[in-house]
Design a protein around this motif. Sequence first.
Motif, PDB file in Angstrom:
ATOM      1  N   UNK A 186       0.726  -1.097  -0.177  1.00  0.00           N
ATOM      2  CA  UNK A 186       0.224   0.195  -0.082  1.00  0.00           C
ATOM      3  C   UNK A 186       0.731   1.751  -0.142  1.00  0.00           C
ATOM      4  N   UNK A 187       0.956   2.205  -1.256  1.00  0.00           N
ATOM      5  CA  UNK A 187       1.305   3.553  -0.981  1.00  0.00           C
ATOM      6  C   UNK A 187       0.894   4.937  -0.498  1.00  0.00           C
ATOM      7  N   UNK A 188       1.426   5.544   0.666  1.00  0.00           N
ATOM      8  CA  UNK A 188       0.442   6.280   1.062  1.00  0.00           C
ATOM      9  C   UNK A 188       1.060   7.601  -0.252  1.00  0.00           C
ATOM     10  N   UNK A 189       0.669   8.229  -1.136  1.00  0.00           N
ATOM     11  CA  UNK A 189       1.425   9.984  -1.431  1.00  0.00           C
ATOM     12  C   UNK A 189       1.061  11.015  -0.150  1.00  0.00           C
ATOM     13  N   UNK A 190       1.444  11.761  -0.756  1.00  0.00           N
ATOM     14  CA  UNK A 190       0.945  13.256  -0.216  1.00  0.00           C
ATOM     15  C   UNK A 190       2.034  14.070  -0.089  1.00  0.00           C
ATOM     16  N   UNK A 191       1.847  15.457   0.201  1.00  0.00           N
ATOM     17  CA  UNK A 191       2.817  16.650   0.057  1.00  0.00           C
ATOM     18  C   UNK A 191       3.492  16.631   1.686  1.00  0.00           C
ATOM     19  N   UNK A 192       4.582  17.490   1.658  1.00  0.00           N
ATOM     20  CA  UNK A 192       5.360  17.441   2.501  1.00  0.00           C
ATOM     21  C   UNK A 192       4.338  18.409   3.420  1.00  0.00           C
ATOM     22  N   UNK A 193       4.548  17.571   4.600  1.00  0.00           N
ATOM     23  CA  UNK A 193       3.516  18.880   6.385  1.00  0.00           C
ATOM     24  C   UNK A 193       1.940  17.852   5.834  1.00  0.00           C
ATOM     25  N   UNK A 194       2.383  16.693   5.123  1.00  0.00           N
ATOM     26  CA  UNK A 194       0.451  16.441   4.881  1.00  0.00           C
ATOM     27  C   UNK A 194      -0.118  15.108   6.075  1.00  0.00           C
ATOM     28  N   UNK A 195       0.929  15.058   6.726  1.00  0.00           N
ATOM     29  CA  UNK A 195       1.308  13.893   8.011  1.00  0.00           C
ATOM     30  C   UNK A 195       1.303  12.434   7.919  1.00  0.00           C
ATOM     31  N   UNK A 196       2.037  11.691   7.010  1.00  0.00           N
ATOM     32  CA  UNK A 196       2.483  10.931   6.385  1.00  0.00           C
ATOM     33  C   UNK A 196       3.453  10.391   7.142  1.00  0.00           C
ATOM     34  N   UNK A 197       4.211  11.090   8.055  1.00  0.00           N
ATOM     35  CA  UNK A 197       5.171  10.295   8.681  1.00  0.00           C
ATOM     36  C   UNK A 197       4.512  10.736  10.190  1.00  0.00           C
ATOM     37  N   UNK A 198       3.390  11.877  10.557  1.00  0.00           N
ATOM     38  CA  UNK A 198       2.823  12.034  11.780  1.00  0.00           C
ATOM     39  C   UNK A 198       1.318  10.077  11.342  1.00  0.00           C
ATOM     40  N   UNK A 199       1.236   9.792  10.723  1.00  0.00           N
ATOM     41  CA  UNK A 199       0.870   8.864  10.725  1.00  0.00           C
ATOM     42  C   UNK A 199       1.042   7.679  10.849  1.00  0.00           C
ATOM     43  N   UNK A 200       2.661   7.254  10.408  1.00  0.00           N
ATOM     44  CA  UNK A 200       3.095   6.662  10.466  1.00  0.00           C
ATOM     45  C   UNK A 200       4.002   6.519  12.242  1.00  0.00           C
ATOM     46  N   UNK A 201       4.072   7.718  13.051  1.00  0.00           N
ATOM     47  CA  UNK A 201       4.645   7.084  14.009  1.00  0.00           C
ATOM     48  C   UNK A 201       3.535   7.286  15.264  1.00  0.00           C
ATOM     49  N   UNK A 202       2.232   7.422  14.352  1.00  0.00           N
ATOM     50  CA  UNK A 202       1.070   7.344  15.196  1.00  0.00           C
ATOM     51  C   UNK A 202       0.420   6.081  15.689  1.00  0.00           C
ATOM     52  N   UNK A 203       1.214   4.816  14.960  1.00  0.00           N
ATOM     53  CA  UNK A 203       0.481   3.778  15.094  1.00  0.00           C
ATOM     54  C   UNK A 203       1.936   2.791  15.009  1.00  0.00           C
ATOM     55  N   UNK A 204       3.644   3.032  15.830  1.00  0.00           N
ATOM     56  CA  UNK A 204       4.301   2.793  16.547  1.00  0.00           C
ATOM     57  C   UNK A 204       5.024   3.807  17.157  1.00  0.00           C
ATOM     58  N   UNK A 205       5.865   4.865  16.727  1.00  0.00           N
ATOM     59  CA  UNK A 205       6.696   5.255  17.709  1.00  0.00           C
ATOM     60  C   UNK A 205       5.702   5.822  18.587  1.00  0.00           C
ATOM     61  N   UNK A 206       4.724   6.786  18.946  1.00  0.00           N
ATOM     62  CA  UNK A 206       3.442   7.233  19.577  1.00  0.00           C
ATOM     63  C   UNK A 206       3.281   6.756  20.313  1.00  0.00           C
ATOM     64  N   UNK A 207       2.094   5.778  19.408  1.00  0.00           N
ATOM     65  CA  UNK A 207       1.385   5.189  19.666  1.00  0.00           C
ATOM     66  C   UNK A 207       0.413   6.004  20.877  1.00  0.00           C
ATOM     67  N   UNK A 208      -0.165   6.877  20.814  1.00  0.00           N
ATOM     68  CA  UNK A 208      -1.247   7.631  21.451  1.00  0.00           C
ATOM     69  C   UNK A 208      -2.102   8.394  20.630  1.00  0.00           C
ATOM     70  N   UNK A 209      -2.103   7.597  19.013  1.00  0.00           N
ATOM     71  CA  UNK A 209      -3.937   7.437  18.578  1.00  0.00           C
ATOM     72  C   UNK A 209      -5.252   7.474  18.536  1.00  0.00           C
TER      73      UNK A 209
END
Length: 221
Positions: A34-57
Amino acid sequence: MFESMKIKCLNYNYSAEQKILNNLFLKVKKNEIVGILGRNGSGKTTFFNALTIFGDYLGSVFINDSYVSRTQLINRVGYLPQVNFLPNGKKVKYVINMFPIKKEKRESIYNNHRIKNVLDQKVISLSGGERRYLEFLLVNSLERDIIILDEPFSEIEPIYEKAIFDDIMKYFNDRVYIITDHKFEIIKKLCTQLYLLQNGELLKISSEDELIKYGYLSSKK
């Protein structure tokens, strides 16, 4: 046995005024890339971090239609972050030995023809492609059902782009990959599904014309 993951109503806010992810829904199945596209600042890394590093979604995640806690999810996911994570001052052989992977996977990395000649070098001395490829190999060797890759092809030489591409194609039958990268031609060729993250929402993409309409790609004219 892993068959699918469903993310339902996922939200992530930096503050009450700054909403980054808004009721995201995503369902992925084994054997999908699955490819997640988006411009810089759209939240792609935040999405991934929320599921992994942060874990506080805020929201719910289901594996094989059964709800999983944040801790349970983290134990099912392997994550290659956007930033380099290996310690600069350690030798390549040391970081391979310290990574929590099975012996046969470790031996496979030792014997990889792109890695075996740099085992005694420090991580800081590797080229950008060598370092990213090593990080990818380590994450990809984890016993995980879901592998999330944040810009695995960014700023690396073509030979390492191909090596990572080939390894994903080799192993995706046993798991699911979720990938973001700005190298659209690679993502288009690699992925079985495409989504665009825009204004905090995931939009299913079925054609390049849709990406032009949403302003992600420029017009073909």
